[in-house]
Scaffold this active site. Structure first.
Site, PDB file in Angstrom:
ATOM      1  N   SER A  50       0.811  -1.212   0.000  1.00  0.00           N
ATOM      2  CA  SER A  50       0.000   0.000   0.000  1.00  0.00           C
ATOM      3  C   SER A  50       0.849   1.270   0.000  1.00  0.00           C
ATOM      4  CB  SER A  50      -0.958  -0.049   1.196  1.00  0.00           C
ATOM      5  OG  SER A  50      -1.899   0.982   1.168  1.00  0.00           O
ATOM      6  N   ASP A  79      -2.495   6.191  -3.410  1.00  0.00           N
ATOM      7  CA  ASP A  79      -1.349   5.541  -2.780  1.00  0.00           C
ATOM      8  C   ASP A  79      -0.867   4.419  -3.693  1.00  0.00           C
ATOM      9  OD1 ASP A  79      -3.470   3.800  -2.403  1.00  0.00           O
ATOM     10  OD2 ASP A  79      -2.817   3.155  -0.427  1.00  0.00           O
TER      11      ASP A  79
END
Length: 449
Positions: free
Chosen positions: A101, A241
């Site tokens: 992530s 992200d």
């Protein structure tokens, strides 16, 4: 023994904490637990973000999957929410994303979706963990024609783009957008979708090289995007992200619009349209107090869960809600997808701008963001859950809670994915809470390192 699974799958430094041996075992145990009740030969979709370690870990994971007799479909670089969608769309038995992530490049992670595209329950994760601890005891591994095979389908990213455009068939003609793809999984899907919808698009950080993911870009480093939006005289900036399951925005004046504000804007819009189920939005305890005050003013009930979008999702499913998320930009629009989806969140936000004709800065005024300080204290990963066992830390936390009681709040918690303890203080005076948060974070690091 510490639990393998955090708030969002298994995370660690690729090659050490997250070794190829461990990835193979996780593939074996995960495939076995998730597919053992199937009478057919199971199939699992696997995708990754742009980290250099993604291919290495995917190969190890898929070896484990195939070793228990399941098939794997490798789709290459793909946003996390795309894997959730494709798992449902192709009616396979599970999906796996290899991604850390928003974390730095050297980290990686492995997270599973069940056949319905939802993240696994704690109980299922515990079963997988138990299988690994017991070294797959009593499981007979197939040989010969019984082993699984790997198919490669790099074309499936266009199916996800088509799905996004069907969900939100917007006309973005005349809208100038700067999008920061974080050198991550959004670098193709988000750019193509926004261009297809007619946006005047300026895309930055779209050249991943395996080592630059999240490096001074994306939703964790917003300064460049904020400046670029002002320079380009754009209507909005959008930041993803590394795995594109979260999104933060920037208004036309270069001011950040966080996940709480996105939910406030979209939630009030959905309520006016009669589309906000039970007039409720689900957030976590980390959401700004201003969100709760917005809910009271707008007639929106605010449900709170512990930190982690999976807990938000569990609450939404249990109670029949369709909007929830986190301040960090994980926002779940459950009518369209089964997990946080950065691109979908961006499209929902753009829909409000298009339909109302209002600039983002005006829309964001629906919620007053109260001063908040959020700092990370670096600690050893194996100690992070036990920070309150240290008397000096416990006393400092108690003292702070008493100081801000009635005029704010203090929330101290271990990170679910990193070797950190997170310190969050809300209050009336930004300088005061910044100083107190810094003092406490430094104390925690000094005592626990």
């Amino acid at each position: 023994m510490a639990r393998m699974f955090g708030t969002d799958g298994v995370r660690g430094i690729a090659g050490s904490e997250l070794s190829i041996e461990f990835a193979t075992k996780l593939g074996q145990a995960g495939a076995y637990v998730l597919t053992r009740k199937q009478e057919h030969q199971a199939t699992i979709i696997v995708g990754c973000d742009t980290r250099i370690s993604g291919g290495m870990l995917a190969s190890a994971l898929m070896a484990g999957i195939c070793s228990v007799g399941a098939n794997a479909i490798f789709v290459g670089v793909m946003p996390t929410p795309a894997i959730a969608y494709l798992t449902r769309r192709h009616k396979v038995d599970a999906g796996v994303v290899i991604s850390a992530s928003h974390n730095p490049m050297e980290f990686n992670g492995i997270k599973f979706f069940n056949g319905d595209g939802y993240k696994l329950s704690d109980a299922l994760e515990d079963e997988i963990e138990e299988m690994i601890h017991n070294n797959m005891k009593d499981v007979v591994l197939p040989i010969g024609s019984g082993v699984g095979k790997i198919d490669y389908r790099f074309d499936l990213r266009d199916e996800y783009i088509g799905f996004m455009k069907r969900c939100m068939p917007l006309d973005l003609s005349g809208m100038k957008i700067v999008v920061d793809c974080a050198e991550g999984a959004a670098h193709y899907t988000s750019v193509k979708t926004l261009q297809d919808l007619g946006a005047d698009l300026i895309a930055i950080h779209t050249n991943p090289d395996g080592t630059n993911i999240n490096s001074n870009c994306g939703s964790t480093h917003m300064d460049e995007l904020m400046a670029r939006v002002v320079y380009e005289k754009a209507d909005i900036g959008i930041a993803f992200d590394g795995d594109a399951d979260r999104m933060l925005a920037v208004d036309e004046h270069g001011q950040m619009v966080d996940g709480d504000q996105v939910m406030a804007i979209c939630g009030t819009y959905m309520k006016k349209k009669g589309k906000l189920k039970k007039d409720t939005v689900v957030v976590t305890v980390m959401s700004n107090l201003g969100f709760t005050l917005m809910g009271e003013k707008e007639g929106i009930h605010v449900e709170k869960t512990k930190v982690g979008d999976r807990y938000v999702m569990e609450n939404m499913l249990e109670n029949g809600y369709n909007l929830g998320g986190e301040q960090s930009g994980h926002v779940i629009f459950l009518d369209e997808n089964t997990t946080g989806d950065g691109l979908l969140s961006a499209l929902h936000l753009l829909q409000v701008m298009v339909d109302t004709g209002k600039p983002l800065s005006e829309l964001a005024e629906v919620m007053e963001v109260l001063p908040q300080a959020l700092l990370n204290a670096k600690v050893p990963n194996h100690k992070k859950e036990n920070f309150m066992d240290y008397q000096e830390i416990a006393d400092a936390v108690t003292e702070l809670e008493q100081k801000f009681k009635g005029e704010g709040r203090v929330l101290i918690r271990p990170s679910g994915t990193e070797p950190l303890v997170r310190v969050m203080i809300e209050g009336k005076d930004q300088d005061v809470i910044d100083a107190e948060a810094k003092k406490l974070a430094e104390l925690i690091t000094r005592i626990m390192l």
